[in-house]
Design a protein around this motif. Structure first.
Motif, PDB file in Angstrom:
ATOM      1  N   GLY A   1       0.832  -1.200   0.000  1.00  0.00           N
ATOM      2  CA  GLY A   1       0.000   0.000   0.000  1.00  0.00           C
ATOM      3  C   GLY A   1       0.861   1.242   0.000  1.00  0.00           C
ATOM      4  O   GLY A   1       2.052   1.202  -0.364  1.00  0.00           O
ATOM      5  N   TRP A   2       0.281   2.349   0.453  1.00  0.00           N
ATOM      6  CA  TRP A   2       0.983   3.630   0.429  1.00  0.00           C
ATOM      7  C   TRP A   2       0.678   4.425   1.686  1.00  0.00           C
ATOM      8  O   TRP A   2      -0.438   4.370   2.228  1.00  0.00           O
ATOM      9  CB  TRP A   2       0.549   4.460  -0.786  1.00  0.00           C
ATOM     10  N   PHE A   3       1.694   5.169   2.123  1.00  0.00           N
ATOM     11  CA  PHE A   3       1.495   6.228   3.110  1.00  0.00           C
ATOM     12  C   PHE A   3       1.293   7.521   2.332  1.00  0.00           C
ATOM     13  O   PHE A   3       2.057   7.818   1.401  1.00  0.00           O
ATOM     14  CB  PHE A   3       2.703   6.336   4.041  1.00  0.00           C
ATOM     15  N   HIS A   4       0.289   8.287   2.713  1.00  0.00           N
ATOM     16  CA  HIS A   4      -0.061   9.492   1.976  1.00  0.00           C
ATOM     17  C   HIS A   4       0.505  10.729   2.649  1.00  0.00           C
ATOM     18  O   HIS A   4       0.591  10.807   3.884  1.00  0.00           O
ATOM     19  CB  HIS A   4      -1.580   9.611   1.856  1.00  0.00           C
ATOM     20  N   GLY A   5       0.887  11.691   1.830  1.00  0.00           N
ATOM     21  CA  GLY A   5       1.430  12.950   2.327  1.00  0.00           C
ATOM     22  C   GLY A   5       1.652  13.894   1.170  1.00  0.00           C
ATOM     23  O   GLY A   5       1.237  13.624   0.031  1.00  0.00           O
ATOM     24  N   PRO A   6       2.337  15.018   1.408  1.00  0.00           N
ATOM     25  CA  PRO A   6       2.577  15.982   0.327  1.00  0.00           C
ATOM     26  C   PRO A   6       3.438  15.366  -0.769  1.00  0.00           C
ATOM     27  O   PRO A   6       4.472  14.763  -0.501  1.00  0.00           O
ATOM     28  CB  PRO A   6       3.306  17.135   1.033  1.00  0.00           C
ATOM     29  N   SER A   7       2.982  15.493  -2.027  1.00  0.00           N
ATOM     30  CA  SER A   7       3.713  14.911  -3.153  1.00  0.00           C
ATOM     31  C   SER A   7       4.967  15.713  -3.453  1.00  0.00           C
ATOM     32  O   SER A   7       5.039  16.923  -3.202  1.00  0.00           O
ATOM     33  CB  SER A   7       2.815  14.885  -4.396  1.00  0.00           C
ATOM     34  N   LEU A   8       5.954  15.033  -3.981  1.00  0.00           N
ATOM     35  CA  LEU A   8       7.164  15.726  -4.432  1.00  0.00           C
ATOM     36  C   LEU A   8       6.864  16.485  -5.719  1.00  0.00           C
ATOM     37  O   LEU A   8       5.989  16.106  -6.500  1.00  0.00           O
ATOM     38  CB  LEU A   8       8.283  14.717  -4.688  1.00  0.00           C
ATOM     39  N   GLU A   9       7.607  17.561  -5.944  1.00  0.00           N
ATOM     40  CA  GLU A   9       7.386  18.377  -7.137  1.00  0.00           C
ATOM     41  C   GLU A   9       7.724  17.568  -8.384  1.00  0.00           C
ATOM     42  O   GLU A   9       8.731  16.870  -8.443  1.00  0.00           O
ATOM     43  CB  GLU A   9       8.254  19.639  -7.080  1.00  0.00           C
ATOM     44  N   ARG A  10       6.855  17.659  -9.390  1.00  0.00           N
ATOM     45  CA  ARG A  10       7.058  16.922 -10.630  1.00  0.00           C
ATOM     46  C   ARG A  10       7.522  17.870 -11.725  1.00  0.00           C
ATOM     47  O   ARG A  10       6.932  18.928 -11.924  1.00  0.00           O
ATOM     48  CB  ARG A  10       5.757  16.232 -11.069  1.00  0.00           C
ATOM     49  N   PRO A  11       8.580  17.505 -12.446  1.00  0.00           N
ATOM     50  CA  PRO A  11       8.986  18.316 -13.603  1.00  0.00           C
ATOM     51  C   PRO A  11       7.949  18.191 -14.713  1.00  0.00           C
ATOM     52  O   PRO A  11       7.113  17.284 -14.684  1.00  0.00           O
ATOM     53  CB  PRO A  11      10.319  17.701 -14.018  1.00  0.00           C
ATOM     54  N   PRO A  12       7.972  19.089 -15.697  1.00  0.00           N
ATOM     55  CA  PRO A  12       7.023  18.958 -16.816  1.00  0.00           C
ATOM     56  C   PRO A  12       7.144  17.591 -17.469  1.00  0.00           C
ATOM     57  O   PRO A  12       8.243  17.067 -17.641  1.00  0.00           O
ATOM     58  CB  PRO A  12       7.465  20.078 -17.776  1.00  0.00           C
ATOM     59  N   ARG A  13       6.008  17.006 -17.826  1.00  0.00           N
ATOM     60  CA  ARG A  13       6.021  15.684 -18.450  1.00  0.00           C
ATOM     61  C   ARG A  13       6.668  15.750 -19.831  1.00  0.00           C
ATOM     62  O   ARG A  13       6.415  16.676 -20.598  1.00  0.00           O
ATOM     63  CB  ARG A  13       4.602  15.134 -18.570  1.00  0.00           C
ATOM     64  N   HIS A  14       7.482  14.762 -20.113  1.00  0.00           N
ATOM     65  CA  HIS A  14       8.123  14.684 -21.430  1.00  0.00           C
ATOM     66  C   HIS A  14       7.091  14.299 -22.483  1.00  0.00           C
ATOM     67  O   HIS A  14       6.304  13.370 -22.286  1.00  0.00           O
ATOM     68  CB  HIS A  14       9.245  13.651 -21.397  1.00  0.00           C
ATOM     69  N   ILE A  15       7.071  15.027 -23.574  1.00  0.00           N
ATOM     70  CA  ILE A  15       6.147  14.745 -24.673  1.00  0.00           C
ATOM     71  C   ILE A  15       6.943  14.159 -25.829  1.00  0.00           C
ATOM     72  O   ILE A  15       7.872  14.780 -26.347  1.00  0.00           O
ATOM     73  CB  ILE A  15       5.410  16.029 -25.126  1.00  0.00           C
ATOM     74  N   GLU A  16       6.592  12.948 -26.223  1.00  0.00           N
ATOM     75  CA  GLU A  16       7.289  12.292 -27.317  1.00  0.00           C
ATOM     76  C   GLU A  16       6.931  12.945 -28.647  1.00  0.00           C
ATOM     77  O   GLU A  16       5.763  13.304 -28.865  1.00  0.00           O
ATOM     78  CB  GLU A  16       6.913  10.811 -27.391  1.00  0.00           C
ATOM     79  N   PRO A  17       7.888  13.097 -29.538  1.00  0.00           N
ATOM     80  CA  PRO A  17       7.543  13.603 -30.876  1.00  0.00           C
ATOM     81  C   PRO A  17       6.688  12.585 -31.610  1.00  0.00           C
ATOM     82  O   PRO A  17       6.866  11.367 -31.438  1.00  0.00           O
ATOM     83  CB  PRO A  17       8.911  13.773 -31.558  1.00  0.00           C
ATOM     84  N   PRO A  18       5.750  13.024 -32.430  1.00  0.00           N
ATOM     85  CA  PRO A  18       4.896  12.069 -33.156  1.00  0.00           C
ATOM     86  C   PRO A  18       5.687  11.342 -34.235  1.00  0.00           C
ATOM     87  O   PRO A  18       6.689  11.846 -34.750  1.00  0.00           O
ATOM     88  CB  PRO A  18       3.819  12.970 -33.765  1.00  0.00           C
ATOM     89  N   PHE A  19       5.224  10.145 -34.570  1.00  0.00           N
ATOM     90  CA  PHE A  19       5.825   9.415 -35.677  1.00  0.00           C
ATOM     91  C   PHE A  19       5.503  10.146 -36.981  1.00  0.00           C
ATOM     92  O   PHE A  19       4.365  10.566 -37.201  1.00  0.00           O
ATOM     93  CB  PHE A  19       5.277   7.993 -35.751  1.00  0.00           C
ATOM     94  N   PRO A  20       6.491  10.318 -37.862  1.00  0.00           N
ATOM     95  CA  PRO A  20       6.217  11.009 -39.136  1.00  0.00           C
ATOM     96  C   PRO A  20       5.273  10.185 -40.015  1.00  0.00           C
ATOM     97  O   PRO A  20       5.396   8.963 -40.103  1.00  0.00           O
ATOM     98  CB  PRO A  20       7.606  11.127 -39.780  1.00  0.00           C
ATOM     99  N   ARG A  21       4.341  10.861 -40.647  1.00  0.00           N
ATOM    100  CA  ARG A  21       3.366  10.218 -41.537  1.00  0.00           C
ATOM    101  C   ARG A  21       3.722  10.527 -42.990  1.00  0.00           C
ATOM    102  O   ARG A  21       4.250  11.593 -43.284  1.00  0.00           O
ATOM    103  CB  ARG A  21       1.955  10.707 -41.214  1.00  0.00           C
TER     104      ARG A  21
END
Length: 496
Positions: A214-234
């Protein structure tokens, strides 16, 4: 801070811990405690419960619970109901200890206030069960814990807790540490943007990996911006004519009347499988070339999204290149239009064209000109149909996962799968493509690998897909001609 006490009615562990849970300390051992900050902070407490009889009774109570099979893109195992209201004495005792004095001690060690939220359940992992790469991040989770109640366990039994390193984008890269489950051992780790881990597939056919977690709950750690994958070229279609179709495709599927039957069935269900799609000699030639030729394969990641191999276009044998050209060709785009009714070629009629034709016929019947606004509203040229494709190789341990951002990027699209080298593939191996509705667990459709069977599936913006983890049962296939027990497929997506 001498005297902080981990107390469970039947266990007392007393140590000064604040100085070892520190990011600058890479590794520290102290009696039955071991802390390591690589690849992220985690703590092992062996012999967590001092009383053997308490531990054995706890195990019995847990095994007597009702378990439910849980299976989706990420995992397959059996889980109990939430344990926060169970009345069994040993479950109640451990729960009170974990979320009472132990929680208070852990909060002091971390220097934060942990909330009195009880979040705990029991899991049974047996042969081929697995929990793939993820970070555990969810609103409020601060520290994860696992208490193992397992028989004597070896790394060869699988079921290890694997910890991943991360790259510059905070994405998981590779397993750098594997923790083998052991009786009465508690593992804690900090939930963070880099706490990527997995439960490796259980390989033992007669052992049960029982754990309470399970988990102990508390203040979350700061998250950096999520990495966005480049789209596959069409790419738009290649300028190839029907000569390719005549050379490669089963003549049955080139018959116009049969194409109309296929389209009717496809429009009724949005999916179809066209068996023996390629001419037998062509299919065998491509299959043998993939098994026997030195094609260059590259592993695809990151492991919280996908794990399989893709062939380099430059290393294709000649016959494989020709098959690739077939699937990218203008003639094939038109054939797909005839199969599906989708506008994948400028010669295929659009819904507006069909309505205009109906209007013209109605106009002829009533004496009107048929020159209606609807007939002239699309003066712009049609959009150019495009596709993106891969030649993939699948083996034991491979999969794809759904991801948080998938739903927002979902589009109307036609999926094509053409599997090769899977004559003895069984459904229990995994490796099938599963389609589900967004935010729903129920599977809408499963497409299983079937030799030379062209699968076409039309999906809307609310439909997502994944390939189920290929499990250890696939290792029962003979190696010989099957070459590493690998399965290949051409995977294409076409857009109107």
């Amino acid at each position: 801070m001498r005297g902080n006490c981990l107390y469970c009615e039947h266990c007392i562990v007393e140590h000064d811990m604040t100085h070892i849970w520190h990011p600058k300390r890479s590794h520290k051992k102290l009696w039955d405690l071991e802390l390591d900050c690589h690849p992220f902070p985690h703590l092992l407490i062996r012999n967590f419960i001092q009383s053997d009889s308490f531990t054995e009774n706890l195990q019995r109570e847990l095994l007597d619970l009702n378990f439910h099979e849980k299976s989706n893109d990420l995992y397959k195992f059996n889980q109990s109901d939430d344990l926060k209201k169970r009345k069994e004495p040993h479950i109640t005792g451990l729960r009170a200890a974990l979320f009472g004095l132990f929680r208070s001690w852990l909060g002091e060690v971390l220097g934060i206030e942990l909330e009195p939220i009880v979040d705990v359940s029991c899991a049974k992992y047996q042969y081929t069960d697995v929990l793939l790469c993820h970070d555990d991040e969810l609103e409020g989770r601060r520290v994860a814990f696992i208490l193992y109640l397992v028989p004597p366990w070896e790394s060869s039994d699988g079921g290890t807790l694997d910890l991943f390193s991360t790259d510059d984008h905070f994405q998981p890269h590779s397993v750098v540490k594997s923790l083998v489950p052991s009786w009465n051992t508690l593992i804690l780790f900090e939930v963070s943007p880099i706490s990527f881990h997995q439960v490796a597939e259980v390989l033992s056919e007669d052992k049960c990996r029982l754990s309470l977690s399970g988990w102990f709950h508390g203040p979350s750690l700061e998250r950096p911006p999520r990495h966005i994958e480049p789209p596959f070229p069409r790419s738009p279609h290649l300028p190839r004519d029907e000569t390719l179709l005549l050379e490669w495709v089963n003549p049955l599927y080139l018959d116009v009347d049969y194409q109309s039957q296929v389209q009717q069935e496809f429009e009724d269900s949005s999916e179809i499988q066209l068996k023996n799609f390629l001419k037998e000699e062509k299919f065998k030639e491509v299959s043998e070339a993939l098994r026997l030729t030195d094609v260059q394969w590259t592993k695809q990641g990151p492991p919280n999204r996908r794990c399989y191999e893709v062939a380099s276009l430059e290393s294709f044998p000649q016959c494989v290149s020709a098959c690739w050209e077939l699937l990218c060709s203008e003639a094939f785009f038109l054939l797909l239009s005839n199969f599906t009714g989708l506008r994948l070629h400028y010669l295929s009629p659009s819904d507006e064209d069909e309505k205009d034709q109906e209007d013209e016929e109605e106009g002829e019947a009533t004496g009107s000109s048929g020159d209606t606004p609807s007939a002239n509203k699309n003066n712009k040229g049609p959009s150019t149909p495009v596709c993106v494709g891969e030649l993939r190789r699948w083996a034991h341990g491979d999969y794809t996962l759904l991801h948080d951002g998938d739903a927002s990027k979902a589009e109307y699209a036609l999926d094509l799968l053409l599997p090769l080298s899977c004559p003895d593939w069984q459904t229990e191996f995994g490796g099938f493509t599963s389609y589900i509705a967004n935010e729903e667990d129920e599977e809408l459709l499963m497409v299983y690998p079937e030799e030379n069977s062209l699968a076409l599936v039309y999906r809307d913006k609310e439909t997502l897909k994944f390939v189920k983890h290929i499990n250890h049962r696939s290792s029962t296939l003979p190696i010989g001609d099957s070459c590493r027990r690998a399965v290949y497929d051409f995977s294409f997506v076409y857009y109107e």
